[in-house]
Design a protein around this motif. Structure first.
Motif, PDB file in Angstrom:
ATOM      1  N   ILE A   5      -8.291  -6.177  -1.888  1.00 11.74           N
ATOM      2  CA  ILE A   5      -9.603  -5.624  -2.240  1.00 11.74           C
ATOM      3  C   ILE A   5      -9.569  -4.103  -2.156  1.00 11.74           C
ATOM      4  O   ILE A   5     -10.064  -3.413  -3.055  1.00 11.74           O
ATOM      5  N   ASP A   6      -8.957  -3.577  -1.094  1.00 13.00           N
ATOM      6  CA  ASP A   6      -8.816  -2.122  -0.972  1.00 13.00           C
ATOM      7  C   ASP A   6      -7.988  -1.550  -2.116  1.00 13.00           C
ATOM      8  O   ASP A   6      -8.331  -0.510  -2.682  1.00 13.00           O
ATOM      9  N   GLY A   9     -10.047  -1.464  -5.314  1.00 16.16           N
ATOM     10  CA  GLY A   9     -10.982  -0.344  -5.304  1.00 16.16           C
ATOM     11  C   GLY A   9     -10.284   0.970  -5.609  1.00 16.16           C
ATOM     12  O   GLY A   9     -10.787   1.786  -6.385  1.00 16.16           O
ATOM     13  N   ALA A  10      -9.110   1.175  -5.027  1.00 16.04           N
ATOM     14  CA  ALA A  10      -8.346   2.402  -5.287  1.00 16.04           C
ATOM     15  C   ALA A  10      -7.915   2.483  -6.746  1.00 16.04           C
ATOM     16  O   ALA A  10      -7.962   3.555  -7.355  1.00 16.04           O
ATOM     17  N   GLU A  11      -7.514   1.338  -7.309  1.00 14.37           N
ATOM     18  CA  GLU A  11      -7.111   1.317  -8.723  1.00 14.37           C
ATOM     19  C   GLU A  11      -8.292   1.653  -9.631  1.00 14.37           C
ATOM     20  O   GLU A  11      -8.140   2.372 -10.620  1.00 14.37           O
ATOM     21  N   LEU A  27     -17.856  -4.171  -3.701  1.00 14.03           N
ATOM     22  CA  LEU A  27     -16.547  -4.244  -3.053  1.00 14.03           C
ATOM     23  C   LEU A  27     -16.683  -4.510  -1.557  1.00 14.03           C
ATOM     24  O   LEU A  27     -15.892  -5.257  -0.983  1.00 14.03           O
ATOM     25  N   LYS A  28     -17.692  -3.917  -0.930  1.00 12.69           N
ATOM     26  CA  LYS A  28     -17.921  -4.154   0.498  1.00 12.69           C
ATOM     27  C   LYS A  28     -18.307  -5.615   0.742  1.00 12.69           C
ATOM     28  O   LYS A  28     -17.837  -6.245   1.689  1.00 12.69           O
ATOM     29  N   ILE A  29     -19.127  -6.176  -0.135  1.00  5.07           N
ATOM     30  CA  ILE A  29     -19.524  -7.578   0.000  1.00  5.07           C
ATOM     31  C   ILE A  29     -18.325  -8.498  -0.169  1.00  5.07           C
ATOM     32  O   ILE A  29     -18.134  -9.446   0.601  1.00  5.07           O
TER      33      ILE A  29
END
Length: 116
Positions: A5-6, A9-11, A27-29
């Motif tokens: 997931i991290d 998000g970075a991509e 993304l946090k959810i």
């Protein structure tokens, strides 16, 4: 998993630039849901006064660790008769609820991993 997931998000930031708040919340959810799977959490209810956590089949892989963790919280955590766990917090905004839920779930996921 949480690392994927991290990375996702970075991509997205690399491809599209800064993320809108709605995407950050999404993304946090998803991150919190991944932690819930690790900790066998069936339902998480977060509100302005804290969070209530319900475990699948009322089971947690590390019950001794969970009881110790709840004891360390003092009056800010308790086990209800239905075996759900309540963490009392002051989260007046949705952003604080997301962040706080992520912190609590990270701690529970770590406890669950210690039992594995």
């Amino acid at each position: 998993n949480t690392e994927e997931i991290d990375a996702f998000g970075a991509e997205m930031i690399d491809r599209f630039g800064p993320l809108p708040e709605e995407v950050k919340h999404l993304l946090k959810i998803v991150f919190i849901k991944a932690l819930c799977r690790k900790a066998n959490v069936e339902k998480l209810d977060a509100g302005p006064k804290g969070v209530v956590i319900h475990f699948r089949k009322r089971e947690f892989s590390n019950p001794v660790g969970l009881v110790t963790f709840i004891g360390e919280q003092g009056s800010l955590a308790k086990i209800r008769p239905d075996h759900s766990v309540v963490f009392v917090r002051d989260w007046p905004t949705p952003e604080k609820r997301l962040a706080g839920s992520a912190v609590v779930m990270t701690q529970l996921a770590r406890l669950a991993e210690k039992a594995a």
